[in-house]
Design an enzyme around this catalytic site. Structure first.
Site, PDB file in Angstrom:
ATOM      1  N   ASN A  59       0.851  -1.195   0.000  1.00  0.00           N
ATOM      2  CA  ASN A  59       0.000   0.000   0.000  1.00  0.00           C
ATOM      3  C   ASN A  59       0.882   1.239   0.000  1.00  0.00           C
ATOM      4  OD1 ASN A  59      -2.719   1.293   0.423  1.00  0.00           O
ATOM      5  ND2 ASN A  59      -1.657   2.112   2.205  1.00  0.00           N
TER       6      ASN A  59
ATOM      7  N   GLU B 236      -0.559   0.824  -5.459  1.00  0.00           N
ATOM      8  CA  GLU B 236      -0.625   2.134  -6.139  1.00  0.00           C
ATOM      9  C   GLU B 236       0.598   2.418  -7.015  1.00  0.00           C
ATOM     10  OE1 GLU B 236      -1.492   1.890  -2.801  1.00  0.00           O
ATOM     11  OE2 GLU B 236      -3.315   3.078  -2.440  1.00  0.00           O
TER      12      GLU B 236
ATOM     13  N   ASP C 249      -2.911  21.713   9.362  1.00  0.00           N
ATOM     14  CA  ASP C 249      -3.147  20.792   8.242  1.00  0.00           C
ATOM     15  C   ASP C 249      -3.843  21.490   7.075  1.00  0.00           C
ATOM     16  OD1 ASP C 249      -3.463  18.404   6.752  1.00  0.00           O
ATOM     17  OD2 ASP C 249      -3.546  17.227   8.570  1.00  0.00           O
TER      18      ASP C 249
HETATM   19  C1  LIG Z   1      -0.271  15.347   1.282  1.00  0.00           C
HETATM   20  C2  LIG Z   1      -1.112  14.349   2.009  1.00  0.00           C
HETATM   21  C3  LIG Z   1      -0.965  14.184   3.372  1.00  0.00           C
HETATM   22  C4  LIG Z   1      -1.702  13.233   4.058  1.00  0.00           C
HETATM   23  N1  LIG Z   1      -1.489  13.033   5.402  1.00  0.00           N
HETATM   24  C5  LIG Z   1      -2.106  12.005   6.023  1.00  0.00           C
HETATM   25  C6  LIG Z   1      -1.793  11.700   7.379  1.00  0.00           C
HETATM   26  O1  LIG Z   1      -1.003  12.386   8.025  1.00  0.00           O
HETATM   27  N2  LIG Z   1      -2.397  10.617   7.939  1.00  0.00           N
HETATM   28  C7  LIG Z   1      -3.283   9.827   7.251  1.00  0.00           C
HETATM   29  O2  LIG Z   1      -3.754   8.839   7.800  1.00  0.00           O
HETATM   30  N3  LIG Z   1      -3.617  10.127   5.991  1.00  0.00           N
HETATM   31  C8  LIG Z   1      -3.041  11.186   5.368  1.00  0.00           C
HETATM   32  N4  LIG Z   1      -3.346  11.474   4.069  1.00  0.00           N
HETATM   33  C9  LIG Z   1      -4.401  10.713   3.399  1.00  0.00           C
HETATM   34  C10 LIG Z   1      -3.916   9.358   3.052  1.00  0.00           C
HETATM   35  O3  LIG Z   1      -2.842   9.399   2.178  1.00  0.00           O
HETATM   36  C11 LIG Z   1      -5.130   8.646   2.485  1.00  0.00           C
HETATM   37  O4  LIG Z   1      -5.511   7.796   3.498  1.00  0.00           O
HETATM   38  C12 LIG Z   1      -4.845   7.895   1.241  1.00  0.00           C
HETATM   39  O5  LIG Z   1      -4.689   8.749   0.192  1.00  0.00           O
HETATM   40  C13 LIG Z   1      -5.902   6.881   0.965  1.00  0.00           C
HETATM   41  O6  LIG Z   1      -5.204   5.747   0.929  1.00  0.00           O
HETATM   42  P1  LIG Z   1      -5.865   4.345   1.252  1.00  0.00           P
HETATM   43  O7  LIG Z   1      -7.079   4.276   0.381  1.00  0.00           O
HETATM   44  O8  LIG Z   1      -4.753   3.431   0.866  1.00  0.00           O
HETATM   45  O9  LIG Z   1      -6.196   4.302   2.694  1.00  0.00           O
HETATM   46  C14 LIG Z   1      -2.649  12.455   3.365  1.00  0.00           C
HETATM   47  C15 LIG Z   1      -2.811  12.618   1.993  1.00  0.00           C
HETATM   48  C16 LIG Z   1      -2.063  13.549   1.319  1.00  0.00           C
HETATM   49  C17 LIG Z   1      -2.244  13.685  -0.156  1.00  0.00           C
END
Ligand SMILES: Cc1cc2nc3c(=O)[nH]c(=O)nc-3n(C[C@H](O)[C@H](O)[C@H](O)COP(=O)(O)O)c2cc1C
Length: 431
Positions: A136, A196, A243
């Protein structure tokens, strides 16, 4: 073309030769530059350079991917639906140099805002593995708490959270210095088990290499790789942190990531990402547009375009342009958009004559085509975004609302079209 070659070739790149500190100074300059890419060539606390604002607009992402802005939704959709395997290499630039000791203070991690709890990695692509689901990719802001440790923000019920809850302790890597194909692929929400990196490879071909300490593939051409172990039982304060919404998030007890190996390119470039600003907003919001687009079309409504717009923090609002065929289309599109982006709080549906990138036009549609008692859909007490300061703290319960700003199909004598004004060529009148 690798990420660093892309930076060097950017025509509007601002090169800063003056010595700049990672402590509040670099973030101030990045903020002032707004959407201009920047390369800090002389960092006070570190031997490495720092870049930022590399992908602050849709145009900059489209340029990197080699498509037009209005082709971004189909390009992302195609990549999500047609993942392809990246080329595997044995030797990779990101592993050219191995740091002799683990000392995170040698790396130019930025302290962004004065009320933040510490220095944060914000642009790092996190790679983890699960015995059943495979790899992931996602993002987790990471606050440095020691020379070899971070506390890592993990939103509940996302894939990384599932991986960690099931494994309790697991290896992971944070990869820093990536192009828009890897960044946007990591930011998508796809089915658990979909790697991904394969989405990234369809966006633009990439190379991958085995991580040094565990059996996972990482982008071979990134700039830095921090490998180690995250432990669900070892917790530490994470935050405060400003954030996406530009408001301050609370301090939470979060799992600790202990770094055991750092590799990087020779003369590596650190990729910074200023929280809450344009580059962060694009990266969060843009990958939700194809998922909304798809759901609205699947609901039988012809969707023309989607804008998860910066005014709504590029996360909490979505504007959806449709080619309305029946009076139910607006409400159907609202429900489908919420399906396509579960964290979205307000959805605005407009007709094809409204430009969803123009705030005044969307507001004009609301002013002239909308009646709140009939055209609003309210979802009370639903789980919303952890980023919304107005949602309930622990549960994230929120009230979602959809606004059908489309014109009625049967106008009963009224006219919802913008009048066409006569045109004149001013050069014929002004001296
Ligand atoms: C720049 C950026 C920062 C992010 N920061 C966090 C974070 O600190 N913690 C978190 O759990 N998700 C964060 N996310 C969201 C995760 O990346 C999100 O869960 C992910 O895109 C979805 O992935 P999944 O479907 O594999 O869970 C962030 C996304 C972006 C684009």
């Amino acid at each position: 073309m690798s990420f660093r070659e892309h930076i060097e070739k950017m025509p509007n790149l601002v090169r800063i030769k003056k010595k700049v500190s990672t402590n509040l100074e670099a973030s101030a300059v990045i903020n002032e530059l707004a959407d201009k890419p920047v390369l800090f060539e002389n960092i006070k606390e570190s031997e490495f350079k720092v870049c930022a604002n590399i992908f602050p607009t849709k145009q900059s992402v489209a340029d990197y991917l080699g498509c037009k802005v209005d082709e971004l939704i189909p390009t992302l959709t195609k990549a999500i639906e047609n993942p392809t395997k990246p080329k595997i290499v044995e030797k990779a630039p990101c592993q050219e140099v191995e740091m002799k000791e683990i000392d995170l203070d040698k790396i130019p991690i930025l302290f962004h805002l004065k009320k933040d709890g510490g220095k944060f990695i914000t642009s790092g692509v996190v790679i983890a593995k699960h015995p059943k689901y495979g790899q992931n990719l996602d993002f987790h802001r990471s606050m440095q708490i020691a020379k070899n440790k971070f506390s890592i923000r993990i939103v509940k019920n996302r894939h990384f959270d599932t991986f960690l809850n099931e494994q309790k302790k697991m290896p992971m890597a944070i990869c820093i210095g990536n192009g828009a194909e890897v960044l946007n692929a990591a930011a998508t929400s796809v089915e658990i088990g979909q790697n991904e990196l394969e989405i990234a490879n369809t966006l633009k071909p990439i190379r991958v290499v085995k991580a040094k300490t565990f059996d996972a593939y990482i982008p071979a051409d990134c700039e830095f790789v921090l490998e180690g172990t995250i432990d669900l039982e070892e917790l530490a304060d994470e935050g405060p942190f400003v954030d996406l919404t530009e408001t301050q998030d609370i301090i939470r007890q979060q799992p600790v990531f202990t770094v055991t190996k750092i590799t990087h390119r020779k003369d590596a470039i650190w990729q910074a990402l200023l929280p809450g600003k344009l580059e962060h907003k694009i990266l969060m919001g843009m990958p939700r547009e194809p998922t909304i687009f798809k759901k609205v079309n699947e609901a039988g409504v012809k969707c023309l375009d989607v804008n998860v717009n910066p005014g709504g923090c590029s996360w909490l609002h979505a504007r959806v342009q449709i080619d309305k065929q029946t009076d139910e289309d607006g409400k159907k599109a609202i429900e489908a958009a919420f399906e396509g982006h579960k964290s979205c709080k307000h959805v605005f549906i407009v007709d094809k004559d409204i430009d969803i990138y123009n705030d005044q036009e969307v507001e004009w549609a609301m002013a002239t085509r909308f009646q709140a008692h009939k055209r609003i859909v309210i979802h009370e007490k639903e789980k919303g975004s952890s980023l919304d300061p107005s949602a309930k703290s622990e549960t994230h319960y929120t009230t979602k609302a959809g606004f059908d700003l489309t014109a009625k199909l049967h106008t009963e004598g009224k006219n919802f079209s913008k009048a066409e004004f006569p045109k004149a060529n001013l050069e014929d009148y002004l001296e």
